[in-house]
Each structure stands twice: as C-alpha cells, then as structure tokens.
Design an enzyme around this catalytic site. Structure first.
Site, mmCIF file in Angstrom:
data_model
loop_
_atom_site.group_PDB
_atom_site.id
_atom_site.type_symbol
_atom_site.label_atom_id
_atom_site.label_comp_id
_atom_site.label_asym_id
_atom_site.label_seq_id
_atom_site.Cartn_x
_atom_site.Cartn_y
_atom_site.Cartn_z
ATOM 1 C CG ASP A 199 31.999 37.623 35.589
ATOM 2 O OD1 ASP A 199 32.383 37.050 36.633
ATOM 3 O OD2 ASP A 199 31.465 38.746 35.589
ATOM 4 C CE LYS A 225 32.198 39.377 43.558
ATOM 5 N NZ LYS A 225 31.324 40.397 44.125
HETATM 6 N N1 PLP Z 1 31.230 39.784 37.879
HETATM 7 C C1 PLP Z 1 30.192 39.498 38.653
HETATM 8 C C2 PLP Z 1 29.089 38.631 38.151
HETATM 9 C C3 PLP Z 1 30.145 40.024 39.951
HETATM 10 O O1 PLP Z 1 29.111 39.770 40.736
HETATM 11 C C4 PLP Z 1 31.202 40.849 40.390
HETATM 12 C C5 PLP Z 1 31.183 41.484 41.708
HETATM 13 O O2 PLP Z 1 30.171 41.757 42.273
HETATM 14 C C6 PLP Z 1 32.262 41.089 39.520
HETATM 15 C C7 PLP Z 1 32.243 40.537 38.263
HETATM 16 C C8 PLP Z 1 33.426 41.954 39.904
HETATM 17 O O3 PLP Z 1 34.118 41.380 40.943
HETATM 18 P P1 PLP Z 1 35.343 42.183 41.585
HETATM 19 O O4 PLP Z 1 34.770 43.486 42.060
HETATM 20 O O5 PLP Z 1 35.801 41.309 42.686
HETATM 21 O O6 PLP Z 1 36.333 42.371 40.509
#
Ligand code: PLP
Length: 407
Positions: A199, A225
């Site tokens: 991730d 992000k």
């Molecule tokens: N993984 C991590 C470490 C994150 O910080 C986030 C979002 O804050 C996500 C996954 C999920 O991202 P998204 O909401 O853009 O799918």
C-alpha cells in the site's frame, strides 16, 4: 527552489478561512492540494478534447485517448514499472487493493491459506482481506507493531515461517509515519513463497518509488494524495500476475469480444478497466506526475524530512503532547499526537479557529489505535508546500489548547 516557490503553485493556499485567517493546511495525508498545472490540464481536457476514449475515430476521441494513454506512460516511468500495461487505473488505493483481493484472491487462494497483514494497516488494506476470509476461509495473521511504532522483525520472520501465500503491508503508515523497509520485506516474502502487495498511498506522493528495485508484485496508490485529482488511483502489478488473473468488473472496454452467453477478456491493462473511466482525472494525474517530476521526488522527500524533524522537536516541547511513532529519522511527514486530558477533536477545533487544518480521529486505522489503547489522535501532516513557520503556528495553537484546558 525554496518552499515559498512551491506554495505559489497552489491557488488554494492563498485563501483565507474564517474571515481573514490565512489557511495553514496540515492535512495532506488525507488529501493533498492541487497545483495550477493539474487544474489547467483537466480544464483543457474538458474545454478542448472531451470525448470518450478507445471507441471513436474522430479527432476528439483520438486526442482524449492519446492524453489518457500518455498519462499511463508517465505514471509507469514515475514508479519505474517495466511496462505501461502493468499500470491499471482504479478509483483510488482502496479499489486497487480490493481488485487484488477479489481477483487474485478468489482465483488463487483457498481455505486455510495464510495472508499476512500488519497491525499498522489502513482499513483499506485490512477489510478487503477480511471480506475474502469470510467468503473463502483463508487465514489471516498480523505482524506486530513495537512500542516505538516499527514492525517487529522477529514477528515478521515468525509469520513468514508459516509460508503465507500473500504478504500485504503499507510502505508508510498514515498514523505513525513509519517508513517500512519494503525491499527487504519483499525479498523475505518472496523467499518464503509469498506474493507481496504494498500500500503506497503515503509513499508515492512523498519519496522516490521504484517498483522494480523494491521487488514487489503489486503496488497501490491514489492520485489525490500526490497533487492529482480525486477519483483516480493506480494498481501496479507484475504482468505475469495480472495476465493470470480473471477480470474484476465486467462491462464495456474490458472485453475483446462478446457473444450471447460468453465473453473473451481484453488484453492488459484494459482487462481491468471496465466502463468509461475517469478520463479527465487520469490526465490530471499525468500532469501531477509531471509537476512532481520536475521538482524531483528526492527534493520533496528531503524537504519533508526537515519539516518532520523540526515538527517533532517542537511538539515535544509542549507539555502534555505525546507524539506516536518512531524517531523522525525513520518516518515521513506525519505527526500523530495526543494531548493529555484533551480530546483530539477539541484540539483540532481550537486549531481550526486559527485557520490550521489538522485531522482528528482514528485515521482509518482503528486496530492500530486499539493497540496503543487510545481512541483517537490529532494528526498534522506535511507536503512540499508546507514550511517551518506553519509548524510554529501549530505550536502556538497548541499552547492555546493548553491554556484553555489546563489552567
Ligand atoms: N492506505 C493508506 C496508508 C492511506 O493513508 C489511505 C488514505 O488515507 C488509504 C490507504 C486509502 O486511500 P484512498 O481513500 O484514496 O483509497
């Protein structure tokens, strides 16, 4: 280039919130702000090129298709994927991880197979596997987080000794800021016979990422992000794995041929892109990649390292503040903290009155908060457009919190 130059690229940073309070945006881990060039690329697409892709032979359709596919090439280069067909457009990190859990998981995992996760995961990298476990009977194990916010290497080794099929973990924690040793962990997982999913939601925006050097099988991240728009994310997958997987969603574009009662799936990457995609958003993400590449990801990373060192030093000066996670040299630009006797939402509210945007809550990492026995934290997170003076304003705000609640 100084941070001041970066700021000027972001129109929103010029605005005031609450009458005449300048905005201090310290919530980029939730979503980043967008530079003018990204806004302009999307505006240009809608004003000049708007058409559906891959389907038309007219000028606009060809222009739109080219821009959409050019963005894919840029993204592939940005993370050093070997081939652009290894780049799948999704809505976000969440959808990218769900795609793997659903498609690879259902095809290649069976009851009793082990999937290793960690205690520091965002819900996005937990719940898709929990759903799969409910439906298929796979087993789950979570690598422990140490008191100082690192993954416990002995516990990781003991989980690998159980020969998992999948190891899925975050590159950087969105709460602790911990940057995990991805290359080392992926090599160990491979040796144990597991595939890896990383991730990268908090890593790709903030540091150089080379998926081939990291040696990972799947890598997921979100456009919003990293100075790009919402609604677009990326799943990188090694071609061999993607080829072997069944489609995730069915419909237009993901097929080569359909007859009544049967279909033949399209080639990569289209097999995983059903229906009209987020065209403007993909183009916007391509522009974001251009923007970040010109500055240089190493420059951005160094800038944020300086900010987090400064922020941790200053936060620790404030009586009652406790910062979670490892020392500044092991983390990215995220500082999650508690304030003795004050709920994080009250902290965030007092800061908001001063125009300072921080996040309060569990940050979609409830198990991690449970581990530290706290319901919530306040979180300040930084990006290329932040500067030390904003951290000084945060600290002044925290002294106001202290005065309000502790006197
Ligand atoms: N993984 C991590 C470490 C994150 O910080 C986030 C979002 O804050 C996500 C996954 C999920 O991202 P998204 O909401 O853009 O799918």
């Amino acid at each position: 280039m100084t941070p001041r130059n970066f700021r000027e690229d972001f129109p929103i940073l010029k605005r005031e919130v609450h009458p005449s309070v300048p905005l201090v945006y310290l919530d980029s881990a939730a979503t980043s702000q967008k530079p003018e060039t990204v806004l302009a690329a999307m505006d240009e697409y809608y004003r000049r090129n708007n058409a559906n892709i891959h389907r038309g032979v007219h000028v606009l359709a060809e222009e739109a298709t080219r821009a959409y596919e050019d963005a894919r090439e840029k993204i592939a280069r940005f993370i050093n994927a070997e081939k652009s067909r290894e780049i799948i457009y999704t809505r976000n990190t969440t959808e990218a991880i769900n795609l793997v859990a659903y498609s690879w998981g259902r095809a290649f995992l069976k009851k009793g197979d082990l999937v290793v996760l960690t205690e520091m995961e965002h819900h996005s990298n937990l719940v898709p596997w929990y759903i799969l476990a409910e439906q298929t009977g796979i087993e789950l194990a979570h690598v422990a987080v140490t008191g100082d916010g690192l993954l416990d290497p002995d516990d990781y080794a003991s989980k690998l000794a159980r020969f998992p099929k999948v190891v899925a973990f975050t590159h950087m924690s969105n709460v602790l800021g911990t940057i995990n040793p991805v290359a080392e962990m992926a090599a160990a997982a491979r040796k144990a016979g597991a595939i890896t999913l990383v991730d990268g939601a908090q890593a790709v925006p903030h540091m150089p990422v080379d998926v081939q050097a990291l040696g990972v099988d799947f890598y997921a991240f979100s456009g919003h992000k990293m100075c790009g728009p919402t609604g677009i994310g990326i799943l990188y997958g090694r071609e061999e794995l993607l080829k072997a997987m069944p489609p995730f969603l069915g419909g237009g574009d993901m097929i080569k041929r359909v007859e009544l009662g049967r279909f033949v799936a399209n080639e990569l990457p289209y097999k995983f892109e059903a229906g009209t995609p987020a065209i403007a958003e993909a183009i916007g993400l391509g522009a974001a990649v251009d923007y970040l590449s010109v500055i240089g990801m190493d420059v951005i990373h160094e800038h944020e390292k300086a900010l987090i060192h400064y922020a941790i030093d200053r936060l620790e000066e404030v009586p009652g503040v406790k910062v979670f996670g490892p020392s500044a040299d092991k983390k990215g630009g995220v500082a999650a903290f508690t304030f003795d006797g004050v709920h994080p939402h009250d902290v965030a509210e007092i800061l908001d009155r001063r125009g300072i945007a921080v996040r309060a809550g569990h940050h979609c990492a409830m198990p991690l908060h449970q581990k530290f026995d706290i319901p919530a934290t306040a979180r300040a997170s930084f990006y290329l457009y932040n500067e030390k003076a904003e951290i000084d304003l945060l600290i002044e705000g925290l002294y106001e919190v202290k005065k309000t609640f502790h006197s």
